[in-house]
Design an enzyme around this catalytic site. Structure first.
Site, PDB file in Angstrom:
ATOM      1  CE  LYS A 150       5.992  10.917  -3.672  1.00 33.97           C
ATOM      2  NZ  LYS A 150       6.601  11.160  -4.862  1.00 33.97           N
ATOM      3  CG  HIS A 180      12.682   7.524  -3.184  1.00 32.73           C
ATOM      4  ND1 HIS A 180      11.354   7.977  -3.493  1.00 32.73           N
ATOM      5  CD2 HIS A 180      13.253   7.247  -4.341  1.00 32.73           C
ATOM      6  CE1 HIS A 180      11.148   8.059  -4.793  1.00 32.73           C
ATOM      7  NE2 HIS A 180      11.981   7.486  -5.312  1.00 32.73           N
ATOM      8  CD  GLU A 218       7.928   8.959 -13.289  1.00 34.46           C
ATOM      9  OE1 GLU A 218       7.960   8.051 -12.588  1.00 34.46           O
ATOM     10  OE2 GLU A 218       7.310  10.105 -12.911  1.00 34.46           O
ATOM     11  CG  ASP A 237       3.889  12.396  -7.416  1.00 38.30           C
ATOM     12  OD1 ASP A 237       3.370  11.719  -6.469  1.00 38.30           O
ATOM     13  OD2 ASP A 237       4.097  11.707  -8.401  1.00 38.30           O
ATOM     14  CG  HIS A 242      11.192  13.404  -5.863  1.00 37.02           C
ATOM     15  ND1 HIS A 242      11.368  12.772  -4.743  1.00 37.02           N
ATOM     16  CD2 HIS A 242      10.067  12.629  -6.241  1.00 37.02           C
ATOM     17  CE1 HIS A 242      10.495  12.028  -4.214  1.00 37.02           C
ATOM     18  NE2 HIS A 242       9.613  11.700  -5.310  1.00 37.02           N
TER      19      HIS A 242
HETATM   20  P1  NAD Z   1      -0.806   0.657   0.812  1.00 42.23           P
HETATM   21  O1  NAD Z   1      -2.136   1.204   0.295  1.00 42.23           O
HETATM   22  O2  NAD Z   1      -0.489  -0.363  -0.529  1.00 42.23           O
HETATM   23  O3  NAD Z   1      -0.639   0.053   2.023  1.00 42.23           O
HETATM   24  C1  NAD Z   1      -1.058   0.682   3.005  1.00 42.23           C
HETATM   25  C2  NAD Z   1      -0.688  -0.192   4.335  1.00 42.23           C
HETATM   26  O4  NAD Z   1      -1.342   0.537   5.512  1.00 42.23           O
HETATM   27  C3  NAD Z   1      -1.301  -1.477   4.229  1.00 42.23           C
HETATM   28  O5  NAD Z   1      -0.269  -2.378   4.983  1.00 42.23           O
HETATM   29  C4  NAD Z   1      -2.558  -1.302   5.208  1.00 42.23           C
HETATM   30  O6  NAD Z   1      -3.080  -2.674   5.809  1.00 42.23           O
HETATM   31  C5  NAD Z   1      -2.154  -0.231   6.056  1.00 42.23           C
HETATM   32  N1  NAD Z   1      -3.349   0.173   6.613  1.00 42.23           N
HETATM   33  C6  NAD Z   1      -4.250   1.233   5.976  1.00 42.23           C
HETATM   34  N2  NAD Z   1      -4.979   1.632   7.100  1.00 42.23           N
HETATM   35  C7  NAD Z   1      -4.689   1.189   8.284  1.00 42.23           C
HETATM   36  C8  NAD Z   1      -5.253   1.586   9.606  1.00 42.23           C
HETATM   37  N3  NAD Z   1      -6.212   2.085   9.922  1.00 42.23           N
HETATM   38  N4  NAD Z   1      -4.297   1.009  10.488  1.00 42.23           N
HETATM   39  C9  NAD Z   1      -3.090   0.265  10.458  1.00 42.23           C
HETATM   40  N5  NAD Z   1      -2.723  -0.111   9.138  1.00 42.23           N
HETATM   41  C10 NAD Z   1      -3.464   0.258   8.074  1.00 42.23           C
HETATM   42  O7  NAD Z   1       0.107   2.041   0.539  1.00 42.23           O
HETATM   43  P2  NAD Z   1       1.645   2.122  -0.036  1.00 42.23           P
HETATM   44  O8  NAD Z   1       1.550   2.373  -1.541  1.00 42.23           O
HETATM   45  O9  NAD Z   1       2.433   1.126   0.561  1.00 42.23           O
HETATM   46  O10 NAD Z   1       1.922   3.419   0.528  1.00 42.23           O
HETATM   47  C11 NAD Z   1       2.159   3.617   1.770  1.00 42.23           C
HETATM   48  C12 NAD Z   1       2.925   4.901   1.969  1.00 42.23           C
HETATM   49  O11 NAD Z   1       3.911   5.259   1.220  1.00 42.23           O
HETATM   50  C13 NAD Z   1       1.975   6.255   1.198  1.00 42.23           C
HETATM   51  O12 NAD Z   1       2.153   7.194   2.206  1.00 42.23           O
HETATM   52  C14 NAD Z   1       2.603   6.565  -0.009  1.00 42.23           C
HETATM   53  O13 NAD Z   1       2.355   7.803  -0.319  1.00 42.23           O
HETATM   54  C15 NAD Z   1       4.039   6.277   0.233  1.00 42.23           C
HETATM   55  N6  NAD Z   1       4.777   5.933  -0.974  1.00 42.23           N
HETATM   56  C16 NAD Z   1       4.476   4.695  -1.493  1.00 42.23           C
HETATM   57  C17 NAD Z   1       5.176   4.463  -2.806  1.00 42.23           C
HETATM   58  C18 NAD Z   1       4.846   3.315  -3.555  1.00 42.23           C
HETATM   59  O14 NAD Z   1       5.480   3.009  -4.361  1.00 42.23           O
HETATM   60  N7  NAD Z   1       3.827   2.421  -3.286  1.00 42.23           N
HETATM   61  C19 NAD Z   1       6.137   5.398  -3.125  1.00 42.23           C
HETATM   62  C20 NAD Z   1       6.426   6.480  -2.344  1.00 42.23           C
HETATM   63  C21 NAD Z   1       5.731   6.709  -1.229  1.00 42.23           C
END
Ligand code: NAD
Length: 486
Positions: A150, A180, A218, A237, A242
């Site tokens: 998402k 999730h 939350e 969000d 959800h």
């Molecule tokens: P983050 O910024 O911590 O990590 C991003 C990742 O993408 C890193 O590994 C980075 O190296 C990689 N990346 C960035 N640009 C890139 C490129 N051009 N080529 C290859 N790899 C690249 O982000 P996150 O928090 O892990 O979130 C990832 C996804 O999950 C997003 O879509 C976010 O909305 C979703 N999400 C995250 C959470 C959370 O709790 N963190 C919860 C729900 C959804």
């Protein structure tokens, strides 16, 4: 009760964004726990792929630290940790560039018996690039699956564009859009409770149900991801995905089978039956500073922000089952407690044989998603002692952890369940493209409405239950929110 492990096929799972926050906190620990349970076949591989320059060893070290922090009790078992780490590989890949793709292709095994899946755990602006590369570099076949995190779009137009983009390279049965919430044990229990018991279903309609409340509260603010959140707000969000999914599971008709399209067809009908919501049935709020913690606007670094960190609304599902039954939805940040609950509030008995002094009583079935996952049914009984018939409401209370034993707690993580479903090829707990679009079709006009009017969210105290107007929204109907306990 010991949880049953359903074997899955050997897999190569590529995590794009394998060094990101979600991979560290959720995906890698979930895979590790499936490894510990024996579900992950010995010759499976997890391949981190991200922009950072790193080798296999670097990724294993990164994962070891992630497991120490988020791996739960199994992470104390050093042998298990090292065993799991041996399954990990890493390839630096640029989603928008040329680097890394042929190395990734070389690493993947061309064996029909090995499931191949790509987890897009990167920002949504990269989803289309990744899909295109995976396809054009010859990394996918008809059986390959992609998992899309998402947010799936920002509005109907962007969600539709993304669906079209993905559809150029993948069939719908290859696309796993994660929400999730659907992987939470209690959310699946909603279906088990509704469709596995004779007791509830006959009462599950407008004739017997007075109203339904869905609350996701939350305690945390948006600090850390304030600038991202400020472009989205509670409606995009939380509600569009959800809360909408929870509403669907509560309101849907029984599917003929517990199968992906049968379940998703029924959910889609619910979303399409949702009426537009009048502006005076929506309350938006923004938390203020409590002196110690920053206000929403400080967290978002936007002193004039009109984005909501809280929303409450009343909506109707216009069909035979639910005509005129209000669904009150509420979600927000920095509230009194972290609590998610669905409450089905039944009507009062049509006539009280105990007279006017016995008070007003309604059965409430409350399904708790967190904390202490479980169900409580409020039942009216006689207050003990002599002196006439006084009635009192008492809870028939069940905590799933107590009822099912400690192992029940160990399997509750949604990501474990969902990732294994991807490997098994089971889409039941993933959103279909048309479902996501229908949800945006309902949400978009509401957002456009308050943006057009220039409405500002109401300030509310951190640590409370949201703005006063949210209480008024339900009180004026002669009803009350169930408490968000402090
Ligand atoms: P983050 O910024 O911590 O990590 C991003 C990742 O993408 C890193 O590994 C980075 O190296 C990689 N990346 C960035 N640009 C890139 C490129 N051009 N080529 C290859 N790899 C690249 O982000 P996150 O928090 O892990 O979130 C990832 C996804 O999950 C997003 O879509 C976010 O909305 C979703 N999400 C995250 C959470 C959370 O709790 N963190 C919860 C729900 C959804």
């Amino acid at each position: 009760m010991v949880s049953r492990v359903i074997p899955v096929d050997t897999f190569d799972l590529v995590i794009f964004g394998g060094t990101g926050d979600l991979a560290r906190r959720k995906i890698l620990p979930a895979l590790f726990r499936r490894y510990c349970s024996g579900q992950m076949p010995e010759d499976s591989r997890v391949i981190g792929a991200a922009r950072s320059e790193m080798d296999d060893q670097g990724f294993r070290d990164f994962t070891r630290e992630a497991l120490a922090e988020f791996g739960k009790s199994q992470a104390d078992n050093a042998e298990a940790v090292e065993g799991f780490l041996r399954h990990l590989h890493y390839v630096p890949v640029d989603a928008r560039g040329e680097g890394g793709w042929s190395d990734l292709k070389d690493l993947l095994r061309d064996d029909e018996g090995i499931v191949r899946a790509f987890y897009f755990s990167v920002g949504p602006s990269l989803f289309a690039d990744l899909a295109s590369h995976v396809h054009s570099r010859g990394l996918s076949n008809r059986d390959t699956r992609i998992v899309v995190e998402k947010p799936f779009g920002h509005d109907l137009e962007s969600a539709r564009a993304l669906n079209e983009e993905l559809a150029q390279y993948f069939h719908e049965d290859q696309i796993y859009r994660i929400d999730h919430y659907l992987g939470k044990e209690t959310v699946q229990n909603l279906m088990a409770v509704r469709f596995g018991n004779m007791l509830f279903e006959p009462l599950w309609n407008a004739q017997y149900v007075d109203h339904i409340q869905i609350t996701v509260a939350e305690t945390v603010g948006v600090g850390g991801r304030g600038s991202y959140y400020d472009k989205s707000g509670a409606m995009r969000d939380m509600v569009q995905n959800h809360l909408m999914q929870l509403l669907c599971l509560i309101a849907m008709e029984p599917p003929a089978r517990f199968e992906a399209d049968a379940v998703r067809d029924e959910k889609l009908k619910v979303i399409r039956a949702l009426d537009p919501v009048d502006p005076d049935q929506i309350v938006r709020g923004q938390y203020t500073s409590d002196g110690e913690m920053p206000s929403y606007r400080e967290d978002a670094e936007n002193p004039t922000s009109k984005t909501e960190s809280f929303i409450a609304l009343k909506c109707y599902v216009s069909n035979w089952r639910w005509a005129n039954t209000p669904f009150y939805l509420r979600t927000g940040k920095r509230l009194a407690s972290r609590a998610s609950e669905i409450a089905v509030v039944f009507k009062e008995t049509p006539h009280s044989i105990f007279g006017i002094d016995s008070g007003r009583h309604r059965n409430v079935l409350s399904i708790r998603l967190q904390p202490n996952e479980g169900m409580t049914l409020g039942v009216t009984i006689k207050e003990p002692g002599p002196g006439g018939m006084r009635l009192v409401d008492v809870p028939l209370d069940m905590s799933f952890a107590e009822a099912l034993g400690p192992e029940a707690e160990e399997v509750t993580d949604a990501y474990e369940r969902l990732i294994m479903d991807v490997i098994r090829g089971n889409q039941t707990l993933f959103m279909r493209g048309d479902e996501v679009e229908a949800a945006w079709s309902w949400t978009d006009p509401l957002i456009e409405g308050w943006e057009r009017r220039g409405d500002s969210p109401k300030p509310y105290d951190a640590g409370g239950a949201g703005p006063d107007d949210a209480a008024f929204l339900i009180n004026r109907d002669g009803r009350r929110w169930r408490g968000i306990k402090a």
